[in-house]
Every structure is written in C-alpha cells, then in structure tokens.
Design an enzyme around this catalytic site. Structure first.
Site, short mmCIF file in Angstrom:
data_model
loop_
_atom_site.label_atom_id
_atom_site.label_comp_id
_atom_site.label_asym_id
_atom_site.label_seq_id
_atom_site.Cartn_x
_atom_site.Cartn_y
_atom_site.Cartn_z
N THR A 242 1.09 -1.37 -0.19
CA THR A 242 0.37 0.24 -0.28
C THR A 242 0.67 1.06 0.33
OG1 THR A 242 -1.60 -1.23 1.46
CG2 THR A 242 -1.94 1.65 1.56
N ASN B 259 -6.26 -9.42 -7.65
CA ASN B 259 -6.28 -10.57 -6.22
C ASN B 259 -7.62 -10.79 -6.50
OD1 ASN B 259 -6.77 -7.50 -6.57
ND2 ASN B 259 -7.98 -8.14 -4.60
N GLY C 127 5.16 -8.23 0.82
CA GLY C 127 6.07 -9.51 1.17
C GLY C 127 4.98 -11.15 2.04
N HIS C 128 4.58 -10.01 2.80
CA HIS C 128 2.89 -11.38 3.06
C HIS C 128 1.93 -12.47 2.44
CE1 HIS C 128 -1.23 -9.41 2.93
NE2 HIS C 128 -0.36 -8.18 2.88
N THR D 34 13.85 4.46 9.90
CA THR D 34 14.56 2.96 9.74
C THR D 34 13.93 1.81 9.89
OG1 THR D 34 15.57 4.15 11.58
CG2 THR D 34 15.97 1.52 11.92
N CYS E 131 -19.52 -6.44 3.17
CA CYS E 131 -21.42 -7.15 4.29
C CYS E 131 -21.04 -5.67 4.44
CB CYS E 131 -21.07 -7.32 5.81
SG CYS E 131 -22.15 -8.71 6.11
#
Ligand code: PLP
Length: 379
Positions: free
Chosen positions: A73, A151, A202-203, A239, A326
């Site tokens: 995002t 997706n 990554g996820h 960081t 919903c």
C-alpha cells in the site's frame, strides 16, 4: 486440521523464513545507518535481501533501485505521490477499473483534487480493453498504472504490451504495475516489461506482514513519500524493518524456487474447478476464459451466496474468502465483480486461493465438505 485456502489475502510464514526472522530479531540489532560493525553487518544483510528480491523480479540493481517499504500500500501510494511531484503540470492518470483499493482510492483522492482519472474497463472475463486504453493515452497523460494480476479473480494483465503502448505514445509517461498478486506465483520480469515502477508485498509470498518493496527503473526520477532520515539512498526515510526485510529476502529465494511448482498448483486448481462445475448445481467461474494466475479460483453457486458458504466452510475449519463485502446489513458485490458485469445471480462468489504449499489432500477434503454443503442446500 484446518485447511487454509485464502493465500491471496495473506500467506503463513514458512519455517525457513521464520527462522531467519527470529535470528535477525535476536542478532541483527544494529541500525543499518550506523557506521560501526553491527550497523555495517546489518546493512550487508539488507543488501543481500535486496539482491534476492531483485532476482525474483529480474531487476538489475546496477541500473535500478529497490526500496523497502512498510507494505505494498505504501509502495503504491509512493508512486502516485512521486509522479505528481515530478510533473505538476500534467493532470491525467489512467488506471484499470479493477485495481486494488491501494491504487483505486489514491486515484479517487486525486480526482477530488482536480486530476482527470480514466478508468479502463474490463470485459466479462475480467480482461482489459486494450483498444480503449490506446485511445485514452495521450502526451498529457502523467501515469498509466495497471496491476499485473487481479487479487480477486487472478486475471493477468499484459504489462509488457501496456508499457510498450504507453511509451509508443510518449516515453515521458510514467508506468506502474501493482504486482503484489503475481510475485511468487508467476515469473515477473521488470527488464522484459520495461515498467518504471513495480510494487510487491512480502506477506503474499510467505514472508511476514508489514513489509514490501518498490522497484524503480534506472533513470526514472523519484520523489520520496516519507521524509526524514537518509535511509534507502534518501528515497524512503525511516529506520528499516530489518528482521522482516531479511525474512522477505529469504522468502524471495524460496518463492523463486516454488515457481517450478506452478503447474502442479494449476493442476490442483483446474481439477477443483472441474469437480465443482460437474455438481448438479449451477455455478459460474469468474475470469475462467482469461489468462489467470495458477492458484486462484473465484466461483459462484446459484443455490447459496458466498458469505453463507464461506461461514459454513469456516465452521468446518476451511478458510476461503468472499467476493462481497458486508455493508451494514446488505451484501454488496465487490467493485471487481461489478466491473466484470457478472450476472446478478452469480455476484456472490467465494475466492479459493492456493499456494505452492497446498497439498492435494487438502483440496480433496475441501471438495468433500463443500460438496456436502452445496448438495444439502439443494439446486
Ligand atoms: N495490491 C494488491 C493487488 C493486493 O492484493 C494487496 C493486498 O491484498 C495490496 C496491494 C496491499 O498490500 P499490503 O497488504 O502489503 O499493503
């Protein structure tokens, strides 16, 4: 045993990746911006992760950049933020009508600020209308942003052709692809497509949540989204999420290897679809005629809506998602399902998404349970 079939929503961390992450949390404590030993060692580990991610998308790091971000995002938002700063005079942006909300909502915000947004429609298979796109791109266009794969349906978009078409009209138009769902599922090659920006997360390929990356082609100017410290070559302050980046680097190596299993995944998905289609219940597979990711199936049944079916599967320890959200008490089909002009009776679908770690026995069990639920409901 639970059966997880919602890998487009997120994926579980796999053991070698978890191991890397835990070791990094324990030992890689240095700040990569520090000039003493622990910092230098961590900086090296980040650069190794960068190389592994580059390798997964075939980026040449001598001639391009990969920035670590907090998620895809952020990567998507950063691209829009950068291009509008790079060229404040241009006010026209093109996206597809089926983009993820992390692109779609940014386009809507820019529209409210006076930008002209063209939404490229898709046909009933979910495929983009290339002729429409060709007519809409002009010298005044600032950015063309089309996802690599959707997706919800898994439909794949021809990024190489889209970039070539855009640059044939003007080489000054920026191109971006949200490749979150494609990376780790099909080969992604930024040199072949020639795209200026690519986002990944990554996820979606068995790394932890809260870490992503943005690829920036060599020679393409970039204005940072987050301002502050000098991290990431002054292009993304803050960081770095060291342990998660190192874990994502490991996941990239394994994801590249796992591409070899995509025929096996496709085979499981196709058999699953064949079996569900052969039940004595009317069903509809979204995007079936299109070029799709091997792992995704979005299917609707005439006798039960997706939400009910998802909940009943969940009671049996099987996890899929729905194509509808919903909205207070009403079930509203997703923007993607509506954009594809899916027949009303098939708008309340479920999405089943496999991974290269899904086993045939999981699919057999899933089929056994879903069949019972569907047949109990009647035709
Ligand atoms: N783009 C697509 C196509 C996605 O599917 C997702 C996540 O579902 C995102 C972007 C956002 O990714 P992240 O969760 O890393 O912000």
């Amino acid at each position: 045993m639970d059966i997880y079939l919602d890998n487009n929503a997120t994926t579980p961390i796999i053991q070698p990746v978890l191991k890397k992450q835990v070791l990094a949390l324990k030992f890689s404590y240095g700040n990569p911006s520090s000039l003493y030993r622990p910092g230098i060692l961590v900086k090296r580990e980040l650069d190794d992760a960068r190389k592994n991610i580059a390798n997964l998308i075939n980026a040449d790091l001598d001639n391009s950049r990969i920035l670590f971000t907090s998620c895809a995002t952020e990567a998507n938002n950063s691209v829009f933020n950068s291009v509008i700063k790079q060229n404040p005079g241009k006010k026209h942006i093109i996206i597809s009508s089926v983009e993820h909300s992390s692109v779609f909502s940014v386009a809507e915000r820019l529209q409210s600020l006076g930008y002209r947004i063209t939404y490229i429609p898709v046909n009933t298979n979910g495929e983009i209308d290339m002729e429409f796109l060709k007519k809409k791109i002009s010298e005044d266009t600032l950015l063309v942003s089309i996802m690599t794969a959707n997706n919800e349906t898994g439909v794949i978009y021809p990024i190489k052709e889209i970039v070539a078409l855009t640059h044939s009209i003007s080489p000054n138009i920026f191109t971006h692809t949200d490749a979150v769902q494609a990376v780790g599922k099909i080969p992604v090659d930024v040199q072949e497509s020639g795209v200026d920006f690519l986002s990944l997360s990554g996820h979606k390929f068995h790394a932890p949540k809260g870490v992503g990356a943005l690829y920036i082609k060599g020679g393409v100017n970039f204005s940072p989204f987050l301002l502050g410290g000098h991290q990431e070559g002054n292009l993304r302050a803050g960081t770095e999420n060291v342990a998660s980046i190192i874990a994502m680097g490991e996941a990239s190596v394994l994801a590249k290897d796992a591409l070899g299993k995509s025929d096996f995944v496709r085979d499981m998905r196709d058999k699953l679809e064949n079996e569900l289609s052969s039940l004595p219940i009317k069903s509809y597979i979204l995007g079936k005629q299109a070029n799709r990711l091997p792992n995704t199936s979005n299917i609707a049944f005439s006798n039960i809506d997706g939400m009910q079916l998802m909940l009943q599967l969940s009671q049996n320890g099987i996890y899929v998602s729905t194509g509808s959200a919903c909205n207070s008490t009403v079930l509203k089909p997703s923007r993607i399902i509506t954009a594809m002009k899916t027949p009303i009776e098939y708008q309340k679908s479920i999405r089943i998404s496999l991974s290269s770690y899904t086993k045939q026995e999981d699919i057999n069990k899933f089929l056994e349970i879903i069949t019972k639920i569907l047949l109990k409901k009647g035709k």
